[in-house]
Write a protein that holds these residues in place. Sequence first.
Motif, PDB file in Angstrom:
ATOM      1  N   GLU A 232       0.295  17.286  28.634  1.00  0.00           N
ATOM      2  CA  GLU A 232       1.273  16.594  29.484  1.00  0.00           C
ATOM      3  C   GLU A 232       0.727  15.290  30.077  1.00  0.00           C
ATOM      4  O   GLU A 232       1.470  14.478  30.603  1.00  0.00           O
ATOM      5  CB  GLU A 232       1.694  17.511  30.638  1.00  0.00           C
ATOM      6  CG  GLU A 232       2.472  18.747  30.236  1.00  0.00           C
ATOM      7  CD  GLU A 232       3.966  18.561  30.374  1.00  0.00           C
ATOM      8  OE1 GLU A 232       4.432  17.412  30.482  1.00  0.00           O
ATOM      9  OE2 GLU A 232       4.672  19.595  30.381  1.00  0.00           O
ATOM     10  N   ARG A 233      -0.610  15.133  30.009  1.00  0.00           N
ATOM     11  CA  ARG A 233      -1.297  14.012  30.635  1.00  0.00           C
ATOM     12  C   ARG A 233      -1.058  14.022  32.142  1.00  0.00           C
ATOM     13  O   ARG A 233      -0.732  13.012  32.754  1.00  0.00           O
ATOM     14  CB  ARG A 233      -0.871  12.673  30.010  1.00  0.00           C
ATOM     15  CG  ARG A 233      -0.972  12.644  28.503  1.00  0.00           C
ATOM     16  CD  ARG A 233      -1.044  11.261  27.937  1.00  0.00           C
ATOM     17  NE  ARG A 233      -2.428  10.803  27.889  1.00  0.00           N
ATOM     18  CZ  ARG A 233      -2.813   9.680  27.267  1.00  0.00           C
ATOM     19  NH1 ARG A 233      -1.936   8.932  26.659  1.00  0.00           N
ATOM     20  NH2 ARG A 233      -4.063   9.326  27.262  1.00  0.00           N
ATOM     21  N   LEU A 234      -1.246  15.204  32.715  1.00  0.00           N
ATOM     22  CA  LEU A 234      -1.108  15.415  34.154  1.00  0.00           C
ATOM     23  C   LEU A 234      -2.326  16.196  34.640  1.00  0.00           C
ATOM     24  O   LEU A 234      -2.492  17.373  34.298  1.00  0.00           O
ATOM     25  CB  LEU A 234       0.179  16.191  34.469  1.00  0.00           C
ATOM     26  CG  LEU A 234       1.502  15.502  34.114  1.00  0.00           C
ATOM     27  CD1 LEU A 234       2.664  16.457  34.296  1.00  0.00           C
ATOM     28  CD2 LEU A 234       1.693  14.236  34.945  1.00  0.00           C
ATOM     29  N   GLU A 235      -3.174  15.555  35.429  1.00  0.00           N
ATOM     30  CA  GLU A 235      -4.455  16.163  35.804  1.00  0.00           C
ATOM     31  C   GLU A 235      -4.293  17.395  36.688  1.00  0.00           C
ATOM     32  O   GLU A 235      -5.159  18.265  36.709  1.00  0.00           O
ATOM     33  CB  GLU A 235      -5.343  15.130  36.500  1.00  0.00           C
ATOM     34  CG  GLU A 235      -4.809  14.651  37.825  1.00  0.00           C
ATOM     35  CD  GLU A 235      -5.563  13.441  38.345  1.00  0.00           C
ATOM     36  OE1 GLU A 235      -6.233  13.593  39.372  1.00  0.00           O
ATOM     37  OE2 GLU A 235      -5.465  12.356  37.742  1.00  0.00           O
ATOM     38  N   GLN A 236      -3.168  17.492  37.435  1.00  0.00           N
ATOM     39  CA  GLN A 236      -2.980  18.652  38.314  1.00  0.00           C
ATOM     40  C   GLN A 236      -2.824  19.947  37.533  1.00  0.00           C
ATOM     41  O   GLN A 236      -3.009  21.048  38.086  1.00  0.00           O
ATOM     42  CB  GLN A 236      -1.783  18.435  39.247  1.00  0.00           C
ATOM     43  CG  GLN A 236      -0.448  18.198  38.579  1.00  0.00           C
ATOM     44  CD  GLN A 236      -0.157  16.728  38.343  1.00  0.00           C
ATOM     45  OE1 GLN A 236      -1.036  15.987  37.928  1.00  0.00           O
ATOM     46  NE2 GLN A 236       1.070  16.313  38.594  1.00  0.00           N
ATOM     47  N   LEU A 237      -2.526  19.872  36.248  1.00  0.00           N
ATOM     48  CA  LEU A 237      -2.421  21.082  35.439  1.00  0.00           C
ATOM     49  C   LEU A 237      -3.778  21.735  35.202  1.00  0.00           C
ATOM     50  O   LEU A 237      -3.849  22.921  34.890  1.00  0.00           O
ATOM     51  CB  LEU A 237      -1.734  20.768  34.108  1.00  0.00           C
ATOM     52  CG  LEU A 237      -0.235  20.472  34.217  1.00  0.00           C
ATOM     53  CD1 LEU A 237       0.325  20.016  32.869  1.00  0.00           C
ATOM     54  CD2 LEU A 237       0.533  21.682  34.728  1.00  0.00           C
ATOM     55  N   ARG A 238      -4.852  20.979  35.356  1.00  0.00           N
ATOM     56  CA  ARG A 238      -6.189  21.582  35.265  1.00  0.00           C
ATOM     57  C   ARG A 238      -6.339  22.645  36.349  1.00  0.00           C
ATOM     58  O   ARG A 238      -6.890  23.722  36.112  1.00  0.00           O
ATOM     59  CB  ARG A 238      -7.267  20.509  35.419  1.00  0.00           C
ATOM     60  CG  ARG A 238      -8.658  20.994  35.071  1.00  0.00           C
ATOM     61  CD  ARG A 238      -9.738  19.938  35.343  1.00  0.00           C
ATOM     62  NE  ARG A 238      -9.411  18.612  34.847  1.00  0.00           N
ATOM     63  CZ  ARG A 238     -10.201  17.548  34.974  1.00  0.00           C
ATOM     64  NH1 ARG A 238     -11.377  17.665  35.607  1.00  0.00           N
ATOM     65  NH2 ARG A 238      -9.836  16.372  34.517  1.00  0.00           N
TER      66      ARG A 238
END
Length: 273
Positions: A232-238
């Motif tokens: 998704e290119r969304l760091e919060q998913l880490r």
Amino acid sequence: MNNRCMIVIPARLGSTRFSEKLLRRAGNKSVLQYTFEAAKLAKAAEQVVIAVDDAKLFEEASRFGGHAVMTSVDCPSGTDRIAEVANTFPDIGIFVNVQGDEPEIDPATIDLVTRTLIHNPWADIATVAAPIREADRLDDPNCVKVVVAGVPKSADQADELRPADAIANGTGQGRAVYFSRSSVPHLRGGVTEQALTSEPPLFWHHLGLYAYRREFLQWFSNQPPSVLEQTERLEQLRAIEAGKQIVIARVESAVAGIDTQEDFEAFKKRVRA
């Protein structure tokens, strides 16, 4: 629990869509200076630090009296840049991420996200989201959506005490389940006016303002990007993939950031108005 707070503005010179946007000037101020001055008006933090990756940004911050620290050009995200800053301030327990390209951010929203993390000790991160009321926003990949469990509290509710059991299990406040650039949650029968106007809202626009605990930043900086994060290119998913807890506070509208030349031209007009 250490609730001493610092605001960090991660400032990266490069930008794929709008080159050196933080140095662009509206009137006699740069975008970075506008953001710094807005952050300084927040009451919850002891100080504001600008984490830069280039001498041009360091010089600009010094010009307007900002406290800048040089960080690595290799930081893969703003969160990693803040984690690097956190290593040099061991007495601070909470770090607030104010993105450098949001010169019109409301200081009250910065205070809201800070209080939300302080008052929810089960959470690793606090962030904010606004209701989505227009169907076309759901299909816009630049509008990041968040699926929320529970009901996010607004600014006038953020100081309310919560039952001990809700604090313990993390269910008494809005909690992030997933972030996506796609339209989520999916309505099998299609998006209706009722779904868009429901209260509490069904659809949420995630805004890139965060408060992190020091322990979370130490963990995050030592983890490789996750599969969903890269997808998704969304760091919060880490954080989501690892089972970290993210509490959501409610605001009623999104503040316009500066991603493109068009965004900047619109901002300049608002500054002149």
